[in-house]
Design a protein around this motif. Sequence first.
Motif, PDB file in Angstrom:
ATOM      1  N   ARG A 218       1.227  -1.246   0.175  1.00 26.74           N
ATOM      2  CA  ARG A 218      -0.013  -0.167   0.483  1.00 26.74           C
ATOM      3  C   ARG A 218       1.495   1.080   0.088  1.00 26.74           C
ATOM      4  NH1 ARG A 218      -5.131  -0.789   1.172  1.00 26.74           N
ATOM      5  NH2 ARG A 218      -6.537  -3.245   2.227  1.00 26.74           N
TER       6      ARG A 218
ATOM      7  N   TYR B 274      -7.053  -2.374  -8.360  1.00 25.05           N
ATOM      8  CA  TYR B 274      -7.038  -2.119  -7.460  1.00 25.05           C
ATOM      9  C   TYR B 274      -8.166  -1.601  -6.690  1.00 25.05           C
ATOM     10  CZ  TYR B 274      -4.336   1.907  -6.547  1.00 25.05           C
ATOM     11  OH  TYR B 274      -3.228   3.628  -5.105  1.00 25.05           O
TER      12      TYR B 274
ATOM     13  N   SER C 194      -9.695   0.569  -1.316  1.00 23.07           N
ATOM     14  CA  SER C 194      -9.810   0.734  -0.683  1.00 23.07           C
ATOM     15  C   SER C 194      -8.214   1.545  -0.434  1.00 23.07           C
ATOM     16  CB  SER C 194      -9.053  -0.090   0.949  1.00 23.07           C
ATOM     17  OG  SER C 194      -8.224  -1.127  -0.011  1.00 23.07           O
ATOM     18  N   GLU C 195      -7.627   1.846  -1.681  1.00 24.65           N
ATOM     19  CA  GLU C 195      -6.646   2.758  -2.280  1.00 24.65           C
ATOM     20  C   GLU C 195      -7.618   3.536  -3.233  1.00 24.65           C
ATOM     21  OE1 GLU C 195      -2.272   1.742  -1.266  1.00 24.65           O
ATOM     22  OE2 GLU C 195      -4.415   1.973   0.535  1.00 24.65           O
TER      23      GLU C 195
ATOM     24  N   ASN D 281      -4.917   9.183  -3.615  1.00 24.66           N
ATOM     25  CA  ASN D 281      -5.002   8.375  -4.586  1.00 24.66           C
ATOM     26  C   ASN D 281      -6.338   8.446  -5.907  1.00 24.66           C
ATOM     27  OD1 ASN D 281      -2.846   7.337  -3.121  1.00 24.66           O
ATOM     28  ND2 ASN D 281      -3.089   5.081  -2.692  1.00 24.66           N
TER      29      ASN D 281
ATOM     30  N   ASP E 132     -11.918  -4.883  -1.630  1.00 28.66           N
ATOM     31  CA  ASP E 132     -10.157  -5.555  -1.804  1.00 28.66           C
ATOM     32  C   ASP E 132     -10.481  -7.706  -1.394  1.00 28.66           C
ATOM     33  OD1 ASP E 132     -10.015  -2.689  -1.039  1.00 28.66           O
ATOM     34  OD2 ASP E 132      -8.833  -2.627   0.464  1.00 28.66           O
TER      35      ASP E 132
ATOM     36  N   ILE F 118      -1.198  -4.928  -3.369  1.00 33.09           N
ATOM     37  CA  ILE F 118      -2.680  -4.261  -3.931  1.00 33.09           C
ATOM     38  C   ILE F 118      -2.832  -4.071  -5.597  1.00 33.09           C
ATOM     39  CG2 ILE F 118      -2.446  -2.269  -2.458  1.00 33.09           C
ATOM     40  CD1 ILE F 118      -1.554  -0.507  -4.227  1.00 33.09           C
TER      41      ILE F 118
END
Length: 311
Positions: A198, A234, A237-238, A243, A274, A281
């Motif tokens: 991450r 992807y 959560s990212e 981002n 996820d 990731i």
Amino acid sequence: MKKFFLKSFLFTAILATAVFYFSSKFERKYHKETDYLAAIIDKENRLNSIDSNRLILVGGSNLAFGLNCELIEQKLPVKVANLGLHAGLSLKFMINEVSSLIKSGDIVILNLEYPLYLDGFEPDIDLIQFTQEIYPKSKEYYQFNPLELFEARYEKFKKYFEEQDFKTDSVFNRKMFNKYGDNIGHLNKPSLQKLIDRQPIGLLETNNSFSILKDFYELCEAENVKVYITYPSYPSSEFVGKNKDRILQLNTKIKENLPQIKLLNSPDRYVFTDDNFYDTIYHLNAKGREKRTLLFIEDLKPVIAKKQLFF
């Protein structure tokens, strides 16, 4: 002051001599038949064995751990070669590799991890060096500048004095790649509870990467090769906050600065929860891999149909 500079020069010269001497004596332990990076040999052999209808996938391990190319071949009239291996090899390495392999009529899909677009991304010099040891032909794909050469030598110098902990991994293993270039060693394994790697998307300075991609597009045009960009999978959560903002800004920059290369989709197309990821990731598990592959097939259909109209 002169004495200080002279002593500094002598110390640096002695250090450099020691680094180059001991690094030249170091021999890395590995098994070529099982080392993950040695899969580059099989991937290139796969591509070179295909005569026509070649679909070439270029990127890092998001491709190795993220697509079912056998299913793509079942659904579309193409022969797939998945060159994806490791993002640390750098965009320069990947583009030079595929540039040496393309031929008229090919379709090239660039599926790059987001850091590969950023000028601030630093290639893994030791990884590249190791790949070049395993597969000497890959020396053509990345030439070290003087500073990188010293860094490469220094990495080997440090290893000379370390005990090598050699072990064969059950997933990151040459034998775990199928004939298409997909890694399948992880498909029956449980996913990690917490995804690794991450990291925030860095500043969107892209001059170097865009220059490489423009040159590659021009080569493809000259060679009658079609090239497209698609986005990597992807985790949701990212894909939030800064981002998300930077990824969407990158999408805009690509459209504005690389209008020649058509985008097959938008970044959110491959944003998954996820529980679709395996360990990092960018690596999908079996469920995520199938989901992404089906979406990718849909994105490819217009590309394949367009090609069939003109060939």
